[in-house]
Enzyme design. Structure first.
Site, mmCIF file in Angstrom:
data_model
loop_
_atom_site.group_PDB
_atom_site.id
_atom_site.type_symbol
_atom_site.label_atom_id
_atom_site.label_comp_id
_atom_site.label_asym_id
_atom_site.label_seq_id
_atom_site.Cartn_x
_atom_site.Cartn_y
_atom_site.Cartn_z
ATOM 1 N N HIS A 1 13.811 -1.026 -49.408
ATOM 2 C CA HIS A 1 12.447 -1.303 -49.872
ATOM 3 C C HIS A 1 12.476 -1.979 -51.236
ATOM 4 O O HIS A 1 11.428 -2.231 -51.827
ATOM 5 C CB HIS A 1 11.644 -0.007 -49.953
ATOM 6 C CG HIS A 1 11.299 0.597 -48.629
ATOM 7 N ND1 HIS A 1 12.248 1.095 -47.763
ATOM 8 C CD2 HIS A 1 10.099 0.775 -48.007
ATOM 9 C CE1 HIS A 1 11.653 1.562 -46.683
ATOM 10 N NE2 HIS A 1 10.353 1.372 -46.802
ATOM 11 N N GLY B 1 17.292 -4.411 -62.173
ATOM 12 C CA GLY B 1 18.100 -3.242 -62.481
ATOM 13 C C GLY B 1 18.736 -3.327 -63.862
ATOM 14 O O GLY B 1 18.089 -3.654 -64.862
ATOM 15 N N TYR B 2 20.034 -3.050 -63.908
ATOM 16 C CA TYR B 2 20.780 -3.000 -65.164
ATOM 17 C C TYR B 2 21.391 -4.356 -65.549
ATOM 18 O O TYR B 2 22.197 -4.431 -66.476
ATOM 19 C CB TYR B 2 21.918 -1.977 -65.045
ATOM 20 C CG TYR B 2 21.482 -0.553 -64.787
ATOM 21 C CD1 TYR B 2 21.545 0.422 -65.793
ATOM 22 C CD2 TYR B 2 21.045 -0.142 -63.532
ATOM 23 C CE1 TYR B 2 21.187 1.739 -65.563
ATOM 24 C CE2 TYR B 2 20.670 1.172 -63.281
ATOM 25 C CZ TYR B 2 20.745 2.106 -64.301
ATOM 26 O OH TYR B 2 20.383 3.412 -64.060
ATOM 27 N N ASP C 1 24.333 -0.207 -50.750
ATOM 28 C CA ASP C 1 24.217 0.850 -51.747
ATOM 29 C C ASP C 1 25.088 0.430 -52.912
ATOM 30 O O ASP C 1 26.264 0.100 -52.734
ATOM 31 C CB ASP C 1 24.649 2.210 -51.210
ATOM 32 C CG ASP C 1 24.121 3.329 -52.103
ATOM 33 O OD1 ASP C 1 22.887 3.429 -52.250
ATOM 34 O OD2 ASP C 1 24.926 4.091 -52.665
#
Length: 218
Positions: free
Chosen positions: A16, A167-168, A76
């Site tokens: 998602h 994200g990072y 992942d």
């Protein structure tokens, strides 16, 4: 046992996360594949309670494959920081969860990482080594799965630099480069083109290159 090839022109992407969908769509585009995400299809998000990237990737991919009757690809991935004993690792996204449960705040997550590094007086590049890890799982409705793992080494910088990626990315400086992932365009971050034969730059591109060679190329 031979690796099972992917057939068809539509690939279910079991996430998602719009950032991940966009990256995977960019990567599969040269193969004439269309990405349809679990979010777009209204599929539920399964609970990720595995202690490895492989376990969590399988949970997501198999859930989407079972729900749609089609092969599904899941990613992942996470940031593993040496000075923090590999954390946040499989809990990378969890570190970004807002206290009120209203979503994810990756600036907060980056600040949390930095605070823990400062608590260990980790200020030199040698003390700030980290790697991004991505595991792709391609699962079928019958439970069969293939796994592809990519990693990229680097160091963490502060303050964050750049607004690209997600994200990072703004705090991750890959080895051999003077710009963070947050300062790179998608084409440079991926560093890989269909048919070129190398493993690319980003962790996801490296995992994808292995996946493409094994499951897409005839």
């Amino acid at each position: 046992m031979a690796i099972r090839k992917l057939e068809g022109k539509t690939l279910i992407v079991a996430t998602h996360n719009k950032g991940k969908v966009a990256e995977i769509a960019d990567l599969i585009g040269p193969y004439g594949l269309e990405a349809k995400s679990a979010g777009e299809l209204g599929l539920p998000e399964p609970e990720e309670n595995g202690d490895t990237f492989e376990a969590n990737a399988y949970t997501k991919a198999f859930s989407a494959a079972k729900a749609t009757g089609l092969p599904a690809l899941s990613d992942d991935s996470g940031l593993c920081v040496d000075a923090l004993g590999g954390a946040p690792g499989v809990y990378t996204a969890d570190w970004a969860e807002k206290p009120d449960g209203s979503g994810r705040d990756f600036m907060m997550a980056m600040q949390k990482v930095e605070a823990q590094l400062q608590a260990w007086n980790a200020n030199s590049p040698e003390d700030r080594k980290a790697r991004f890890v991505a595991v792709l799982c391609l699962a079928w409705p019958d439970g069969h799965a293939e796994y592809f793992r990519g990693e990229v080494e680097g160091v963490l910088v502060w303050p964050p630099r750049g607004t690209s990626g997600f994200g990072y990315d703004p705090v991750f400086l890959p080895d051999g480069y003077d710009r963070t992932f947050g300062e790179m365009e998608a084409t440079e971050k991926h560093g890989w083109e269909a048919g070129r034969g190398d493993l690319g730059l980003s962790h996801r591109a490296r995992a994808f290159a292995l996946f493409a060679t094994a499951c897409l190329e005839k």
